[in-house]
Structures are given as structure tokens and as C-alpha cells.
Design a protein around this motif. Structure first.
Motif, PDB file in Angstrom:
ATOM      1  N   ALA A 184       0.829  -1.205   0.000  1.00 43.77           N
ATOM      2  CA  ALA A 184       0.000   0.000   0.000  1.00 43.77           C
ATOM      3  C   ALA A 184       0.862   1.254   0.000  1.00 43.77           C
ATOM      4  O   ALA A 184       0.534   2.258  -0.641  1.00 43.77           O
ATOM      5  CB  ALA A 184      -0.930  -0.008   1.216  1.00 43.77           C
ATOM      6  N   ALA A 185       1.999   1.197   0.713  1.00 41.17           N
ATOM      7  CA  ALA A 185       2.904   2.347   0.781  1.00 41.17           C
ATOM      8  C   ALA A 185       3.580   2.600  -0.562  1.00 41.17           C
ATOM      9  O   ALA A 185       3.732   3.751  -0.989  1.00 41.17           O
ATOM     10  CB  ALA A 185       3.954   2.113   1.865  1.00 41.17           C
ATOM     11  N   ARG A 186       3.976   1.537  -1.237  1.00 32.54           N
ATOM     12  CA  ARG A 186       4.668   1.699  -2.523  1.00 32.54           C
ATOM     13  C   ARG A 186       3.751   2.318  -3.572  1.00 32.54           C
ATOM     14  O   ARG A 186       4.219   3.006  -4.484  1.00 32.54           O
ATOM     15  CB  ARG A 186       5.180   0.348  -3.016  1.00 32.54           C
ATOM     16  N   GLY A 187       2.485   2.098  -3.437  1.00 26.62           N
ATOM     17  CA  GLY A 187       1.551   2.640  -4.421  1.00 26.62           C
ATOM     18  C   GLY A 187       1.371   4.143  -4.325  1.00 26.62           C
ATOM     19  O   GLY A 187       0.839   4.763  -5.251  1.00 26.62           O
ATOM     20  N   THR A 188       1.813   4.765  -3.227  1.00 24.65           N
ATOM     21  CA  THR A 188       1.633   6.210  -3.045  1.00 24.65           C
ATOM     22  C   THR A 188       2.762   7.023  -3.660  1.00 24.65           C
ATOM     23  O   THR A 188       2.603   8.211  -3.910  1.00 24.65           O
ATOM     24  CB  THR A 188       1.542   6.552  -1.549  1.00 24.65           C
ATOM     25  N   GLY A 189       3.906   6.407  -3.864  1.00 23.30           N
ATOM     26  CA  GLY A 189       5.057   7.137  -4.391  1.00 23.30           C
ATOM     27  C   GLY A 189       5.778   7.947  -3.339  1.00 23.30           C
ATOM     28  O   GLY A 189       6.707   8.702  -3.660  1.00 23.30           O
ATOM     29  N   GLU A 190       5.390   7.838  -2.083  1.00 21.08           N
ATOM     30  CA  GLU A 190       6.036   8.561  -0.985  1.00 21.08           C
ATOM     31  C   GLU A 190       6.713   7.571  -0.046  1.00 21.08           C
ATOM     32  O   GLU A 190       6.509   6.357  -0.150  1.00 21.08           O
ATOM     33  CB  GLU A 190       5.005   9.392  -0.219  1.00 21.08           C
ATOM     34  N   ALA A 191       7.525   8.099   0.862  1.00 23.23           N
ATOM     35  CA  ALA A 191       8.212   7.241   1.833  1.00 23.23           C
ATOM     36  C   ALA A 191       7.180   6.536   2.706  1.00 23.23           C
ATOM     37  O   ALA A 191       6.243   7.177   3.205  1.00 23.23           O
ATOM     38  CB  ALA A 191       9.157   8.069   2.696  1.00 23.23           C
ATOM     39  N   PRO A 192       7.306   5.224   2.900  1.00 20.21           N
ATOM     40  CA  PRO A 192       6.332   4.491   3.721  1.00 20.21           C
ATOM     41  C   PRO A 192       6.281   5.022   5.156  1.00 20.21           C
ATOM     42  O   PRO A 192       7.297   5.415   5.726  1.00 20.21           O
ATOM     43  CB  PRO A 192       6.856   3.054   3.688  1.00 20.21           C
ATOM     44  N   LEU A 193       5.082   5.016   5.711  1.00 19.16           N
ATOM     45  CA  LEU A 193       4.877   5.368   7.119  1.00 19.16           C
ATOM     46  C   LEU A 193       3.899   4.365   7.705  1.00 19.16           C
ATOM     47  O   LEU A 193       2.726   4.329   7.322  1.00 19.16           O
ATOM     48  CB  LEU A 193       4.322   6.789   7.257  1.00 19.16           C
ATOM     49  N   LEU A 194       4.397   3.532   8.620  1.00 16.79           N
ATOM     50  CA  LEU A 194       3.563   2.519   9.266  1.00 16.79           C
ATOM     51  C   LEU A 194       3.509   2.774  10.759  1.00 16.79           C
ATOM     52  O   LEU A 194       4.411   3.397  11.325  1.00 16.79           O
ATOM     53  CB  LEU A 194       4.129   1.112   9.001  1.00 16.79           C
ATOM     54  N   VAL A 195       2.460   2.275  11.400  1.00 20.36           N
ATOM     55  CA  VAL A 195       2.304   2.374  12.853  1.00 20.36           C
ATOM     56  C   VAL A 195       2.167   0.965  13.399  1.00 20.36           C
ATOM     57  O   VAL A 195       1.327   0.188  12.919  1.00 20.36           O
ATOM     58  CB  VAL A 195       1.069   3.211  13.234  1.00 20.36           C
ATOM     59  N   ALA A 196       2.984   0.621  14.390  1.00 14.79           N
ATOM     60  CA  ALA A 196       2.904  -0.694  15.041  1.00 14.79           C
ATOM     61  C   ALA A 196       2.546  -0.494  16.504  1.00 14.79           C
ATOM     62  O   ALA A 196       3.032   0.441  17.155  1.00 14.79           O
ATOM     63  CB  ALA A 196       4.230  -1.435  14.914  1.00 14.79           C
ATOM     64  N   LEU A 197       1.682  -1.353  17.024  1.00 12.90           N
ATOM     65  CA  LEU A 197       1.261  -1.271  18.421  1.00 12.90           C
ATOM     66  C   LEU A 197       1.830  -2.455  19.189  1.00 12.90           C
ATOM     67  O   LEU A 197       1.709  -3.603  18.748  1.00 12.90           O
ATOM     68  CB  LEU A 197      -0.268  -1.253  18.524  1.00 12.90           C
ATOM     69  N   ASP A 198       2.423  -2.160  20.334  1.00  7.77           N
ATOM     70  CA  ASP A 198       3.058  -3.190  21.150  1.00  7.77           C
ATOM     71  C   ASP A 198       2.309  -3.329  22.469  1.00  7.77           C
ATOM     72  O   ASP A 198       2.570  -2.614  23.432  1.00  7.77           O
ATOM     73  CB  ASP A 198       4.529  -2.812  21.411  1.00  7.77           C
ATOM     74  N   GLY A 199       1.327  -4.243  22.500  1.00  6.16           N
ATOM     75  CA  GLY A 199       0.614  -4.512  23.745  1.00  6.16           C
ATOM     76  C   GLY A 199      -0.463  -3.513  24.093  1.00  6.16           C
ATOM     77  O   GLY A 199      -0.817  -3.373  25.270  1.00  6.16           O
ATOM     78  N   VAL A 200      -1.021  -2.809  23.114  1.00  4.06           N
ATOM     79  CA  VAL A 200      -2.140  -1.891  23.376  1.00  4.06           C
ATOM     80  C   VAL A 200      -3.410  -2.735  23.460  1.00  4.06           C
ATOM     81  O   VAL A 200      -3.877  -3.275  22.455  1.00  4.06           O
ATOM     82  CB  VAL A 200      -2.264  -0.826  22.272  1.00  4.06           C
ATOM     83  N   THR A 201      -3.974  -2.854  24.641  1.00  5.38           N
ATOM     84  CA  THR A 201      -5.098  -3.771  24.870  1.00  5.38           C
ATOM     85  C   THR A 201      -6.459  -3.095  24.951  1.00  5.38           C
ATOM     86  O   THR A 201      -7.477  -3.779  25.015  1.00  5.38           O
ATOM     87  CB  THR A 201      -4.860  -4.561  26.168  1.00  5.38           C
TER      88      THR A 201
END
Length: 319
Positions: A157-174
Motif C-alpha cells: 500500500a505504501a509503494r503505491g503512493t510514491g512517498e516514503a512508507p509510514l507505518l504504525v505498530a502497536l506493542d501490547g495496546v489492549t
């Protein structure tokens, strides 16, 4: 009998009325056949008993859909109306019989009908049972199981935008409300997706759907079997991993990595980042705050950092 003999040479006299003639039923026998026994009342279209049977069948199907794993109900007039406005995927709208209708009820029924969502009238005791005793105010919306993406789909999905990828990861958010708020912030600030661990994490429940205000339908949410391993896999593709930590190695004002391929990792509400996830980060960042304030809510912290990342990217785009 004369004229009817089957013997050789026997002949029927001309002008006789014997034999098949119009009106006798001989030539139009099928047209005169009966239609069979009268159907039962419940099988006759338009009959009151038929309408009741159809309504019972719909309720039975709705209960079967409700009992499928992952199905949940959003209860309450405001939450239901907000979900329908945000076009949250739904399969049924439950309306209590004899409900004191107001603008929210009318709007919910209209929106559901416009989207082809089944509108089912049920008794209040049955709605109490469906919602587990929640404060439903006569309205409940059935939300189907969420369809998660694969972690690799986020990069696609990021590559399709032509911009630098930006992802969010959650570690133990319950807390599902925090999850929904993070997804809403991620969509608002241009993130390409949200990554959740398979264990010790909130999922896309009805509460998360409601808090995300429908943005979960516009941004992919993926599940990683092992969060640490997946973060390292992202790092191998060139993404920098930055974790939010109260004792971070840099302040948010110093986050020069914001304009490049980035994964922002948000820790749990209480413990923050787990040890293995922290060790997988290329850097940890803290948010400057006024004295006497210990920490921010996980979703609020994520929104602050993503807002700063978006600001830096806008500035970089103008240079």
C-alpha cells in the motif's frame, strides 16, 4: 355403441356430437384441471401469517449471524448513528418494538435502509439479551468480523503512493478505544497501515470500529504472528524503526528520521515498549511535556508523533 366401435369398418356418423368438442373438456382438459389443495396461510404471499413467518425467519437468521465468531453489536443511539454515518460495515440494525423514536433513530433506520442493511424489530427483552445488558436505548448495530491484512500488504500500500512508507505498530495496546483512536490518527496523518501483534493486543471490535469513526475501512490493519520478527523484516527492507518511550534516546523535536521510510512503534498504556521490541528499534523518541505530567495516553502519544512526522514531511516537500 354405434359410432364408437373399434371394429374394422366401423364408422362414426357425420354430424354426431359424440367425441371431443370445444367446451366438453376433451380438447382443453388441462385448462380445466384444479390447482391442487389450498396452501397453508403461512405459505400464501401477502397473508398476515406469511408476513409473520418471514419476520420470524429473518430474526432466526439474524440470531445465527450474531452467534458467528467475531460478530459484535454496537449499542446506543449515538454510537449506532455515528457508525452508520461513517459507513462502518454492518449486517443488521436492531430496533426495539415500541421505541420512542427521535432524530437519531429515524436517521439510523434511513441510513441502514439506504445501504441495504437489514432492519429488524425485536422486543426489548430480546435486545437486552443480544447486547448483554448494555445501555442500548432501543438501537443496536451488528458488526461483522474484521478482515485483517497481511503485514506485507502494508508495504504494498505504501509503494503505491510514491512517498516514503509510514507505518504504525502497536506493542501490547489492549484497550480497543485506544486502538480505534490510533487508527483514526494514522489515517488522518497519512500512514499507510497499522500493525498489531497476534497476542496481548486489542482487536478490531465494535468499540474499536466506533472509536475509529469508520477510518478502519480506509486504512489496512494487519496482524503479525511475531511483532519483533516482523519489525526486523521491515528494517531489512530499509524502514527505520522508531519507538515511543518516556526515556527515549532523542526528543520529538530531533526526529530527523521522520522524512524517510518509517515505522512508529507505540507501547502499551502502562508498561510501554517490551524489551525485545525496544531492542529492535533504531531509535526511541520521547515527547517533551510540562513538569509533573508522567505520560500520555497511548493513542494521544501516537497522534502527537504522527502529527510531527506529517509536519516535517510537508516542509520537506516544499524544499
Amino acid at each position: 355403441m354405434a359410432g364408437n366401435s373399434q371394429r374394422r369398418g366401423a364408422m362414426r356418423k357425420a354430424g354426431t356430437k359424440k367425441g371431443a368438442v370445444v367446451g366438453s373438456g376433451g380438447q382443453r382438459r388441462k385448462a380445466l384441471e384444479g390447482k391442487g389443495p389450498t396452501p397453508k396461510a403461512a405459505e400464501r404471499p401477502g397473508h398476515a401469517a406469511n408476513r409473520r413467518a418471514n419476520a420470524d425467519a429473518k430474526r432466526t437468521q439474524a440470531r445465527a449471524n450474531r452467534d458467528k465468531p467475531g460478530n459484535e453489536l454496537v449499542a446506543g443511539r449515538n454510537p449506532v448513528t455515528e457508525c452508520l454515518r461513517a459507513e462502518v460495515p454492518a449486517t443488521a440494525l436492531y430496533v426495539a418494538l415500541g421505541i420512542d423514536a427521535d432524530d437519531r433513530v429515524a436517521e439510523s433506520v434511513r441510513l441502514a435502509a439506504d445501504r441495504g442493511i437489514s432492519v429488524l424489530e425485536v422486543s426489548r427483552p430480546e435486545l437486552d439479551k443480544l447486547t448483554g445488558g448494555a445501555m442500548h436505548q432501543g438501537l443496536a448495530l451488528q458488526v461483522p468480523p474484521f478482515t485483517y491484512a497481511h503485514p506485507d500488504d502494508l508495504l504494498e500500500a505504501a509503494r503505491g503512493t510514491g512517498e516514503a512508507p509510514l507505518l504504525v505498530a502497536l506493542d501490547g495496546v489492549t484497550d480497543p478505544r485506544n486502538l480505534g483512536a490510533v487508527i483514526r490518527s494514522a489515517a488522518a496523518f497519512g500512514a499507510n497501515g497499522v500493525l498489531l501483534p497476534q497476542r496481548r493486543s486489542a482487536g478490531m471490535t465494535a468499540v474499536a470500529w466506533r472509536t475509529s469513526a469508520g477510518t478502519a475501512a480506509k486504512i489496512p490493519v494487519a496482524i503479525a504472528t511475531n511483532l519483533t520478527r516482523q519489525l526486523r523484516a521491515y528494517a531489512e527492507t530499509g524502514l527505520m524503526i522508531v519507538g515511543l518511550d518516556a526515556d527515549g534516546s532523542m526528543h520529538l523535536d530531533e526526529l530527523e528520521l521522520a522524512t524517510g521510510p518509517l515505522v512508529v512503534v507505540v507501547g502499551s498504556e502502562g508498561r510501554g515498549l517490551t524489551r525485545l521490541v525496544r531492542e529492535s528499534c533504531d531509535a526511541t523518541v520521547s515527547i517533551p511535556m510540562a513538569a509533573g505530567v508522567e505520560s500520555l495516553n497511548a493513542s494521544v502519544a501516537a497522534g502527537v508523533v504522527l502529527g510531527e512526522v506529517a509536519r516535517r514531511r510537508r516542509i520537506a516537500g516544499r524544499i
